[in-house]
Design a protein around this motif. Structure first.
Motif, PDB file in Angstrom:
ATOM      1  N   ARG A 338       0.823  -1.206   0.000  1.00 36.12           N
ATOM      2  CA  ARG A 338       0.000   0.000   0.000  1.00 36.12           C
ATOM      3  C   ARG A 338       0.861   1.263   0.000  1.00 36.12           C
ATOM      4  O   ARG A 338       2.043   1.218   0.365  1.00 36.12           O
ATOM      5  CB  ARG A 338      -0.924   0.002   1.231  1.00 36.12           C
ATOM      6  N   ASP A 339       0.251   2.380  -0.376  1.00 40.42           N
ATOM      7  CA  ASP A 339       0.968   3.653  -0.289  1.00 40.42           C
ATOM      8  C   ASP A 339       0.869   4.185   1.140  1.00 40.42           C
ATOM      9  O   ASP A 339       0.311   3.529   2.032  1.00 40.42           O
ATOM     10  CB  ASP A 339       0.429   4.657  -1.312  1.00 40.42           C
ATOM     11  N   GLU A 340       1.398   5.367   1.362  1.00 39.54           N
ATOM     12  CA  GLU A 340       1.433   5.918   2.710  1.00 39.54           C
ATOM     13  C   GLU A 340       0.046   6.177   3.272  1.00 39.54           C
ATOM     14  O   GLU A 340      -0.144   6.239   4.482  1.00 39.54           O
ATOM     15  CB  GLU A 340       2.259   7.206   2.713  1.00 39.54           C
ATOM     16  N   GLU A 341      -0.931   6.320   2.408  1.00 40.21           N
ATOM     17  CA  GLU A 341      -2.308   6.563   2.854  1.00 40.21           C
ATOM     18  C   GLU A 341      -3.088   5.259   3.014  1.00 40.21           C
ATOM     19  O   GLU A 341      -4.267   5.285   3.356  1.00 40.21           O
ATOM     20  CB  GLU A 341      -3.023   7.476   1.866  1.00 40.21           C
ATOM     21  N   GLY A 342      -2.427   4.139   2.755  1.00 42.17           N
ATOM     22  CA  GLY A 342      -3.083   2.843   2.931  1.00 42.17           C
ATOM     23  C   GLY A 342      -3.829   2.340   1.726  1.00 42.17           C
ATOM     24  O   GLY A 342      -4.494   1.294   1.796  1.00 42.17           O
ATOM     25  N   ASN A 343      -3.725   3.037   0.595  1.00 42.06           N
ATOM     26  CA  ASN A 343      -4.402   2.572  -0.620  1.00 42.06           C
ATOM     27  C   ASN A 343      -3.627   1.413  -1.241  1.00 42.06           C
ATOM     28  O   ASN A 343      -2.401   1.469  -1.349  1.00 42.06           O
ATOM     29  CB  ASN A 343      -4.515   3.704  -1.635  1.00 42.06           C
TER      30      ASN A 343
END
Length: 595
Positions: A338-343
């Motif tokens: 995931r990316d830093e935003e959790g996506n």
């Protein structure tokens, strides 16, 4: 100034160290777990494989050139100068332009072996010297000990060479000694000798020439007993080869799904597992979904979605339809990056073909089901045999007692005739039981039309003594044309159980009256057995009425088997039994047969 490029994204929540490199071994992506694994700060992400494993990176140049997977064990040193053993696995992706490299710390596994190796390298080292001018050979005490010869043993060069095991070992030492004498070429060999006591032993022979004015005048070296170390090394190599074979033969495929671009990458094992031609593969999520079995697709897609939503990890089993049309059972596991935003950005996982194991499990379950069914049938048959034969034998026994107690010649003939008929009915019962045996060995029943009244009359005749002794009145209000779908032995057994129960549980206050009639509906024929016996408390016993060994009165002859057998046989005929009863007034059993 730090000029390193920023990675497209950081791989988070990764349960194992992983890097993705290009053909020059330049790191394209690096998991956070990898940084921790190699004791590297997040702010100093490595750009090349060399920064992680030092000069050992060169062993993977062959993999990048040949585009093949490679498994190696390497040694590195930590920041505290502690030696670590790392097992690495390099897999090319489907494009052959990038490579996935996984790392695993196996230091504990190898440390004991390495400690043993270092300790034994400094032990049992002897020396030797050949003087070609004097034609002498000198051995040290340890060298003699290794050869298992006495301390006063004086060897010569030919004798020393003959200690080496005949064949390739002796040939190698001969060639090495000749090259050292003629060209001053040093040697370092691990060979087998046969000691004076006949034991084979691995040794290490190291030698170098002694040159004076350009001429070889002798050579000398060391001689080491490495038997235990060598045998451990060979054993380790065998185990290592087995491990490699296990990894390659486990039939595990690796896949990588770029969620944003919907690019799906499979390694070559994935195509083998799913039986798909690589040239026909559409590198998208839908390509995987299309091979999932229709009955498993909904659950498999839901498992993927739950992994993307962060509800649970992807860990499931599903069936797949291979390219050839056959069914394969697949075990799938994956992690989501995931990316830093959790996506969710990408999903990387494995698929393993577990078809053989699942087929064995299915066969075992089916066999167990068959055995359980056969056990139930065997138990039911045993109860039928016990119950039905007991009824016939009791009838004959009762008639015999009546005959012995009789003082009238007129009734003697009557009793003898009744005994003969009972014996005939017992033979019929045994014949019916043989037919039941045949029925029990088949999975389906072939029903046929049976005349009800003749079966009833035959059953009453088989228990004539019970009827006479109980003074029961049995009325049959059924036309001879009435027929129902069934199997005669089952119908006989059902009627027998109901009639003997009526006699057994008759009221002591009145004469037993049994009325047997018939009712009709659009799709059913219902035969009713009504008696004026002592009745059953259905509120108390209704739920257990047809259970095995369930009795509801204090009658000494009650076994709790008759209604259990009758209910099972009615269900086998695709029918059912219904009961109405009042305590002190009697009972009515309704047998429902489909038309």
């Amino acid at each position: 100034m730090n000029t390193k490029k920023a990675f497209p994204f950081k791989l988070v929540d990764n349960p194992f160290p992983l890097v993705i490199v290009d053909s020059t071994l330049t790191i394209q992506e690096c998991s956070v777990e990898t940084l921790a694994f190699f004791e590297i700060d997040d702010s100093a992400q490595p750009m090349h494989l060399k920064e992680l494993i030092g000069e050992s990176y060169k062993i993977f140049l062959e993999s990048t050139e040949n585009k093949k997977k490679q498994i190696e064990t390497i040694s590195i040193f930590s920041k505290t100068e502690k030696q670590r053993w790392i097992r690495t696995a390099c897999y090319p992706d489907i494009t052959n332009s990038h490579f996935h490299i996984y790392f695993d710390d196996v230091s504990d596994e190898i440390s004991q072996y390495e400690l043993s190796m270092r300790a034994k390298r400094i032990a049992k080292i002897g020396s030797w010297k050949v003087d070609l001018v004097k034609n002498t050979l000198i051995w040290s005490d340890i060298t003699r000990e290794i050869h298992e010869v006495p301390n006063d043993f004086v060897p010569d060069l030919k004798m020393a060479i003959n200690f080496y095991k005949e064949g390739k070992h002796r040939d190698k030492i001969n060639n090495a000694v000749s090259a050292c004498m003629e060209m001053a070429k040093p040697f370092d060999l691990e060979l087998i000798i046969v000691t004076a006591k006949g034991r084979e032993k691995w040794v290490r022979a190291i030698g170098e020439a002694e040159v004076i004015q350009g001429e070889v005048c002798g050579f000398q070296g060391v001689f080491q007993d490495i038997d235990k170390i060598k045998r451990e090394q060979l054993r380790y190599e065998i185990l290592n080869n087995r491990m490699r074979a296990a990894i390659e033969g486990a039939n595990i495929g690796i896949w990588d799904w770029d969620i944003e671009k919907n690019d799906l990458i499979w390694d070559e094992n994935m195509f083998t597992i799913f039986g798909i031609d690589e040239s026909q593969f559409k590198a998208a999520y839908e390509a995987w979904e299309s091979v999932v079995h229709p009955d498993d697709k909904e659950n498999a897609v839901e498992e993927v979605q739950m992994a993307l939503d962060g509800i649970k990890e992807f860990d499931t089993e599903f069936r797949a339809i291979k390219g050839c049309g056959s069914i394969a059972y697949i075990l799938g596991r994956a992690i989501v990056f995931r990316d830093e935003e959790g996506n969710p950005l990408r999903m990387v996982g494995i698929n393993q073909d577990v078809t053989k194991a699942r087929i064995k499990d299915i066969r075992a379950r089916r066999l167990l089901e068959v055995m359980e069914k056969q056990n139930v049938k065997l138990t039911n048959f045993a109860h039928v045999v016990s119950h039905n034969i007991r009824s016939s034998s009791s009838n004959i026994s009762m008639l015999s007692g009546m005959l012995l107690d009789n003082t009238s010649n007129d009734r003697t003939l009557e009793f003898i005739e009744m005994i003969n008929k009972s014996a005939e009915k017992l033979e019929e019962t045994i014949s019916d039981l043989n037919e039941i045996v045949k029925i029990q060995t088949t999975d389906s029943l072939d029903l046929y039309q049976i005349e009800v009244r003749s079966v009833l009359e035959s059953v009453i005749e088989s228990i004539n003594a019970l009827v006479v002794e109980s003074k029961a009145e049995i009325r049959i209000d059924i036309d001879r044309s009435l027929r129902v779908w069934g199997i005669k032995p089952y119908l006989t057994s059902i009627f027998l159980n109901l009639l003997t129960n009526s006699i057994k549980y008759r009221s002591p206050d009145r004469k037993l009256l049994v009325n047997i009639g018939v009712e009709h509906s659009d799709n059913q024929t219902v035969i009713a057995f009504n008696d004026n016996g002592i009745g059953i408390d259905l509120k108390k016993n209704g739920q257990h009425l047809f259970g095995m060994y369930k009795t509801f009165h204090s009658n000494k002859d009650a076994k709790g088997i008759g209604l259990y057998i009758a209910n099972n046989q009615m269900e086998a005929l695709d029918g059912r039994i219904e009961v109405k009863s009042s305590v002190g007034q009697g009972s009515t059993f309704y047998l429902h047969f489909k038309k």
